[in-house]
Design an enzyme around this catalytic site. Structure first.
Site, PDB file in Angstrom:
ATOM      1  N   ASP A 183      -4.533   1.148   2.322  1.00 35.37           N
ATOM      2  CA  ASP A 183      -5.286  -0.111   2.274  1.00 35.37           C
ATOM      3  C   ASP A 183      -6.739   0.141   1.858  1.00 35.37           C
ATOM      4  O   ASP A 183      -7.348  -0.678   1.164  1.00 35.37           O
ATOM      5  CB  ASP A 183      -5.243  -0.798   3.650  1.00 35.37           C
ATOM      6  CG  ASP A 183      -3.892  -1.463   3.901  1.00 35.37           C
ATOM      7  OD1 ASP A 183      -3.221  -1.831   2.912  1.00 35.37           O
ATOM      8  OD2 ASP A 183      -3.512  -1.613   5.070  1.00 35.37           O
ATOM      9  N   SER A 240       0.824  -1.208   0.000  1.00 34.53           N
ATOM     10  CA  SER A 240       0.000   0.000   0.000  1.00 34.53           C
ATOM     11  C   SER A 240       0.860   1.260   0.000  1.00 34.53           C
ATOM     12  O   SER A 240       0.365   2.354  -0.288  1.00 34.53           O
ATOM     13  CB  SER A 240      -0.932   0.007   1.217  1.00 34.53           C
ATOM     14  OG  SER A 240      -0.169   0.009   2.410  1.00 34.53           O
ATOM     15  N   HIS A 241       2.131   1.139   0.351  1.00 32.83           N
ATOM     16  CA  HIS A 241       3.039   2.288   0.340  1.00 32.83           C
ATOM     17  C   HIS A 241       4.198   2.084  -0.626  1.00 32.83           C
ATOM     18  O   HIS A 241       5.208   2.782  -0.553  1.00 32.83           O
ATOM     19  CB  HIS A 241       3.572   2.567   1.749  1.00 32.83           C
ATOM     20  CG  HIS A 241       2.506   3.030   2.688  1.00 32.83           C
ATOM     21  ND1 HIS A 241       1.582   2.171   3.222  1.00 32.83           N
ATOM     22  CD2 HIS A 241       2.187   4.266   3.149  1.00 32.83           C
ATOM     23  CE1 HIS A 241       0.752   2.860   4.006  1.00 32.83           C
ATOM     24  NE2 HIS A 241       1.090   4.123   3.974  1.00 32.83           N
TER      25      HIS A 241
END
Lengths: 341, 341
Positions: free
Chosen positions: B195, B53-54
């Protein structure tokens, strides 16, 4: 707890009288005059502000630790500057509040000269709420964080087969321009140990997912949680991570005892625990940030405007104002303290 | 996301090649060579360690902010020592990681000479996980806390009639004797924004109590939460208190923008936010506490012995080892980055 009938004021006691009564009990149990006054002020302040789980309710625990020789009510803390912004305190088995007070002059010097004070206390018993010291820092213009390895094995994270953390409280305070400081503290467990004990004493059930019994099964019976079971962390795995951090910093970094170490050595009947506490205090305005207090005020005003009618410590300040006007409501616990049963 | 069939290895890319591809895209969007390398290393590290997600998922957001002139990819941060342990950094509208890197020499000096570094960054965009910088501090022997006012109005605490906080991440790292550091970061919302975006992109439902829709009603549809609704804080009112603290410190103390200030000024399509970050870094061994790393090791060993088979960062280290041996799995997002669609 009893409260007065409608139209009939409950019995009240002035703050000073309550504090004095606590001082007397602590001195009788062997604490020095200074230590007794510091603890009594803390304890009476919690009672006055409605933090009943950390108020007079706890005097018995202080007395038990003192009379068993587990906490030293006459300890002389050793304070050491280990850097211009870094202070270590060996509480010598005494209580945390007198140890923090002993470091007061070095803390003030570090804050004035460097804008930062990291204060690491070890071999200290902490048995109260965090907000009283935090509020003091905020009233002096500082932002402050506090954390405690609180020292009673009580918290079973998901995945663990036994309690590995204590309720490990965390707290924060900040000054606010033209208003009382924003101050909060909370246990990183689903419920504080004090509230759990109160619920057990009063025969109340606790909310679902609060804790597990001795077999690891979820239960809403506070006595089952206290009797060989354990609390869950608040907020699932994130709360467990905070608790892990607090053990690491408040015990490891300070040189104090981890919960898993100290719990085993505490004598039967001990209610306080010889662990560690970490305070991080920062001058938020230093270095050109003079707008800080007014910006926090605007932030707090925005939160109230959005409907958050109760911000951290609002309820305590309201209780404090009522106690100043009317006195502190006399509960059964206070009646027992005063010998008025 | 696709994964290989059983028995068929998924497409893989070496870490260095992935980082180089990100560098190219950031430079094309106007970032300097140094800034591009710092951001690409961070982003590729997240991808490598499974923090998808990053990871590469976020490159589009960096590019959008750069091409809109919202984040300055050529900013030259201004670093100022405001005390022996206290450093302020004006990121000048650039990204947080280069601003922190610019303060590196002063941070190292503060830690070596005083054992403490408070690092307050303002006017900086942070769009990644906190763990990469935290892990670095821990590998150098320091305990470190980080918090970000992440800058997108996204979180509606109970009682509020609108979003007043961002997902405001919090992170911590500590060295461990003879092992990789314990490192965690988490959003103080019920779910990270990354997320949530991933769930929306994949059409998944989110768990109950994750957030509310635009009318303030609870919903499990991530698109409804993103579209005018909001996430709840994690852990009820305690999570909300942490978020309040993070805004206060990461925006107020640093002099950066609060979420409620910056969200209104971000241009349409901006994915990064010009806010602030606070790092508190402490030498845990200073002042006679040399046993710290081995005591943390014993504490971690106790947790594993109690059944906590996965401690913070374990999964990242496992993913990292796999990526070192096999390369990083090529997802659709990576394929798009590489122009291999």
């Amino acid at each position: 707890m009893t409260s007065g009938d409608v139209g009939q004021a409950p019995d009240r006691i002035p703050f000073e009288d309550l504090a004095e009564a606590i001082v007397d009990r602590l001195r009788e149990a062997g604490a020095s005059e200074d230590v007794s006054r510091i603890l009594a002020l803390n304890c009476a302040s919690c009672e006055r502000d409605g933090t009943l789980s950390h108020g007079v309710f706890r005097v018995r625990g202080y007395l038990d630790s003192l009379t068993r020789g587990w906490a030293d009510g006459r300890a002389v803390p050793e304070v050491e500057s280990v850097g211009p912004s870094y202070i270590r305190v060996d509480g010598m088995g005494g209580f945390a509040q007198p140890a923090l007070a002993a470091a007061g002059p070095l803390i003030a010097e570090a804050l004035t000269e460097t804008g930062v004070a990291v204060v690491a206390l070890r071999d200290t018993h902490h048995f109260s709420a965090l907000w009283p010291e935090l509020e003091g820092f905020a009233r002096d213009g500082y932002a402050a964080i506090a954390m405690i390895a609180s020292g009673k094995l009580a918290v079973v994270p998901v995945g663990a087969d036994r309690a590995v953390f204590s309720t490990n409280p965390f707290g924060f305070a900040t000054p606010v321009d033209g208003a009382d400081p924003l101050v909060f503290d909370f246990s990183t467990s689903s419920m504080s140990h004090g509230d759990l004990q109160l619920a057990a004493a009063e025969g109340d059930q606790v909310p679902p997912h609060t804790g597990v019994d001795a077999e690891g099964a979820e239960t809403q019976d506070p006595r089952a949680i206290l009797d060989g079971g354990g609390l869950r962390p608040f907020g699932g795995h994130k709360g467990a991570l905070l608790s892990l951090m607090i053990e690491t910093l408040a015990a490891g970094l300070t040189g104090g005892s981890f919960t898993y170490e100290v719990d085993a050595e505490a004598p039967e009947g001990a209610h306080t625990f010889r662990t560690g506490q970490l305070y991080i205090v920062i001058d938020p305005s230093r270095g050109g940030n003079e707008a800080y207090p007014s910006r926090i005020r605007a932030f707090a005003d925005m939160l109230r405007d959005a409907g958050m009618s109760r911000l951290p410590a609002d309820r305590r300040y309201a209780n404090r104002a009522a106690a100043a006007a009317l006195g502190i409501p006399v509960t059964d616990v206070i009646r027992e303290l005063l010998g008025r049963e």
